[in-house]
Design a protein around this motif. Structure first.
Motif, PDB file in Angstrom:
ATOM      1  N   SER A   1      -2.875 -11.154  -5.971  1.00  0.00           N
ATOM      2  CA  SER A   1      -3.838 -10.186  -5.930  1.00  0.00           C
ATOM      3  C   SER A   1      -3.396  -8.622  -6.097  1.00  0.00           C
ATOM      4  O   SER A   1      -3.891  -7.844  -7.048  1.00  0.00           O
ATOM      5  CB  SER A   1      -5.085 -10.258  -5.123  1.00  0.00           C
ATOM      6  N   HIS A   2      -2.366  -8.467  -5.509  1.00  0.00           N
ATOM      7  CA  HIS A   2      -1.742  -6.967  -5.596  1.00  0.00           C
ATOM      8  C   HIS A   2      -1.039  -6.732  -6.889  1.00  0.00           C
ATOM      9  O   HIS A   2      -1.367  -5.574  -7.531  1.00  0.00           O
ATOM     10  CB  HIS A   2      -0.754  -6.824  -4.441  1.00  0.00           C
TER      11      HIS A   2
ATOM     12  N   LYS B   1       0.661  -1.224   0.074  1.00  0.00           N
ATOM     13  CA  LYS B   1       0.120   0.158   0.122  1.00  0.00           C
ATOM     14  C   LYS B   1       0.872   1.221   0.057  1.00  0.00           C
ATOM     15  O   LYS B   1       0.521   2.101  -0.744  1.00  0.00           O
ATOM     16  CB  LYS B   1      -0.892  -0.011   1.277  1.00  0.00           C
TER      17      LYS B   1
ATOM     18  N   TYR C   1       5.907  -4.319  -6.547  1.00  0.00           N
ATOM     19  CA  TYR C   1       5.670  -5.086  -7.687  1.00  0.00           C
ATOM     20  C   TYR C   1       6.934  -5.472  -8.428  1.00  0.00           C
ATOM     21  O   TYR C   1       7.249  -6.608  -8.710  1.00  0.00           O
ATOM     22  CB  TYR C   1       4.707  -4.295  -8.669  1.00  0.00           C
TER      23      TYR C   1
ATOM     24  N   THR D   1      -3.343  -3.694 -13.334  1.00  0.00           N
ATOM     25  CA  THR D   1      -4.771  -3.231 -14.250  1.00  0.00           C
ATOM     26  C   THR D   1      -4.680  -1.695 -14.000  1.00  0.00           C
ATOM     27  O   THR D   1      -5.198  -1.106 -15.313  1.00  0.00           O
ATOM     28  CB  THR D   1      -6.111  -3.787 -13.281  1.00  0.00           C
ATOM     29  N   GLN D   2      -4.199  -1.287 -13.025  1.00  0.00           N
ATOM     30  CA  GLN D   2      -4.225   0.260 -12.878  1.00  0.00           C
ATOM     31  C   GLN D   2      -3.042   0.894 -13.794  1.00  0.00           C
ATOM     32  O   GLN D   2      -3.261   1.962 -14.125  1.00  0.00           O
ATOM     33  CB  GLN D   2      -3.999   0.578 -11.490  1.00  0.00           C
TER      34      GLN D   2
ATOM     35  N   GLU E   1      -3.978  -6.288  -9.167  1.00  0.00           N
ATOM     36  CA  GLU E   1      -4.530  -4.879  -9.098  1.00  0.00           C
ATOM     37  C   GLU E   1      -3.594  -3.715  -9.648  1.00  0.00           C
ATOM     38  O   GLU E   1      -4.291  -2.930 -10.519  1.00  0.00           O
ATOM     39  CB  GLU E   1      -4.739  -4.880  -7.858  1.00  0.00           C
TER      40      GLU E   1
END
Length: 549
Positions: A90-91, A48, A55, A97-98, A94
């Motif tokens: 999942s991170h 976060k 990543y 995707t962004q 996500e």
């Protein structure tokens, strides 16, 4: 004595315990790290707080092979927390995707190179252990203060002991023992500082990665836009060619289209008068351009042209040619065949000379722009451009002008500024530029203006700044163009008067010499006549005279 023995016994116990700790230091260190410092690992990033960095680091290979214990711990950890891998996955989904460009290999490689320092630091910190908590750090600092105080007291006791002979040796041993103990506590503080620096490094790395991604995003957008524009340009070019095949065109404007290639088919457009290719990415002009027999104006400025085709000389009706802001090192000799040229702009290139015969054939040229090149001299034929009214040759490497320059009797504007140390004088024929109205000679090394400069009666604007002028003097220059013309005019008149006096004096000397020669010749003729008469007569001869003759 009893108290002294008790103190000595206590000291022996202390040193025994101290050296026991030193002997077992690795085991104790491992135990303390596992127990007292078992806080959350600072090297494990929070996605976060550091989404991009997390990543990228997750996709880095391990810097060292894991030990069996590490493998066991990781396997047990994964078993105990099966949600960790799914959370990481999942991170990743996500954030990709962004930020879709993260999945691009080139972007990921660039980011990996940018955080090499972070990955290495993380590997080192994993080896050293987690960050000490605040309580441990405070205790370490306090203990260091106590050790220093204890050391000072110990030195005082050793110094005051009456029975100790080897004081220096005891002090040295005591100092070494204390330094070993301080090493442990200093290592705690150093480890804490490393983790502090690591946190700062993480923030900087995250910002760095975000900038890289933004740059990649902009580049991708630019590439996409360029490809779309290229498709659009190609469609526009095809449309123009189709339109030209059906109906004659007199104007084609493809400026600012990022055009890289001009199709050969453009040379077949009948009746084309104006072709504007300004601000593209052209590296060459096709030879087929010679087919535009009626072309009057051609603008290929601000491209990447290094040469012009020889076929350009076949554009016999061309009046305006703009090839400025390219990479030209020469103009083709065939350009001299464009006999209808009125304006030629070849500025902002890398030209070192002009074609030798350019003046003999471009007799209709009125405007010549060749500034910001590397031209060292103008050809003698430039004097034949009798129609030339405007000449800009500033920012070159001109070391002079040809004597034929004075033949440009219609020249109204001339800029020879900023040729710097190369331009030092002007030809004597410069005063023949009777139509000259504006002249810029600034930033050169001119010491003296031509003698006939005062005859430039139409000159209204003059710039002589940054020249080491002696004639005219600086105080005259500062008074303006009229003062300069008057000074040079008076100087020219006085020079003419001086020359006339010299000519008259020479004539007088020549006349005197002529009179003397006439008198001498007359006497010689009389003498010869008398001698001839004497020798030819029948009268008695004088023996002495005969001997002398």
């Amino acid at each position: 004595l009893g108290k002294k023995r008790e103190t000595e016994d206590n000291n022996h116990i202390f040193f025994f315990f101290f050296f026991f700790v030193l002997d077992n230091f690795p085991k104790l260190l491992s135990h303390i790290i596992s127990q007292a410092l078992s806080t959350t690992m600072a090297t494990e990033l929070n996605p976060k707080n550091f989404p991009v960095l997390s990543y990228v680091l997750d996709r880095l290979p391990s810097f060292s092979a894991k030990s069996s214990s590490d493998v066991d711990r990781s396997s047990s950890s994964s078993k105990s927390d099966p949600s960790s891998s799914s959370s990481s996955s999942s991170h990743s989904i996500e954030i990709v995707t962004q930020m879709p460009h993260l999945a691009h290999p080139d972007v990921l490689a660039s980011m990996t190179n940018a955080i090499a320092d972070v990955a290495q630091t993380r590997s080192v910190l994993r080896t050293l252990g987690p960050r000490p908590d605040h309580e441990t750090v405070d205790k370490a600092r306090a203990r260091l203060v106590e050790i220093d105080a204890s050391l000072s007291e110990s030195f005082e006791e050793i110094a005051l002991s009456p029975n100790d002979i080897d004081v220096a040796e005891k002090e040295q041993k005591r100092r070494e023992a204390v330094e070993q103990e301080k090493t442990w506590y200093n290592s705690i503080l150093k480890l804490n500082e490393l983790h502090q620096s690591y946190e700062k490094l993480l923030k900087e790395a995250e910002e760095r990665l975000v900038r890289i991604y933004e740059s990649a995003e902009k580049n991708a957008a630019a590439v996409a836009e360029e490809e779309a524009a290229e498709v659009e340009v190609n469609e526009e070019v095809v449309s123009i060619l189709q339109q030209a095949s059906e109906n004659p065109l007199d104007l084609v404007d493809l400026s600012g289209r990022k055009l890289k290639i001009l199709p050969e088919a453009f040379g077949k457009i009948q009746g084309l008068l104006v072709l504007n290719l300004y601000n593209n990415q052209l590296e060459a002009i096709p030879d087929s351009i010679a087919g535009l027999q009626n072309l009057l104006e051609l603008d290929v400025s601000t491209n990447f042209l290094q040469i012009l085709p020889d076929s350009i000389g076949l554009l016999s009706k061309l009046k305006i040619l703009n090839v400025s802001c390219n990479k030209l090192t020469t103009l083709p000799d065939s350009i001299c065949h464009c006999g209808s040229l009125v304006v030629l702009d070849a500025s902002y290139n890398n030209l070192t000379y002009l074609p030798t015969n350019i003046g003999f054939e471009l007799v209709k040229l009125e405007k010549l722009l060749i500034h910001l090149n590397k031209i060292r001299s103008l050809p003698t034929s430039v004097g034949e451009m009798r129609s030339l009214r405007y000449l800009d040759a500033h920012f070159n490497e001109l070391n002079g002008l040809p004597n034929s320059f004075g033949m440009l009797i219609n020249l109204e504007y001339l800029n020879l500024s900023s040729n710097f140390s190369d331009l030092q004088d002007l030809p004597a024929s410069f005063g023949d530029l009777i139509s000259l109205q504006e002249l810029d000679l600034s930033n050169n090394q001119i010491h003296s203006l031509p003698d006939a400069f005062g005859t430039l009666v139409n000159l209204t604007k003059l710039n002589l700044d940054q020249n080491p002028l002696v004639i005219p003097p600086q105080e005259v220059v500062t008074q303006g163009v009229d003062a300069v013309k008057m000074y040079m005019g008076k100087r020219w008149v006085s020079m003419l008067e001086e020359e006339e006096k010299m000519a008259n004096l020479k004539d007088e000397m020549d006349q005197t010499n002529t009179d003397w020669l006439t008198r001498t010749t007359s006497k010689l003729k009389t003498y010869v006549t008398e001698v001839s008469d004497y020798l030819g007569s029948n009268s008695p001869k004088d023996p002495y005279l005969d001997q002398q003759l």
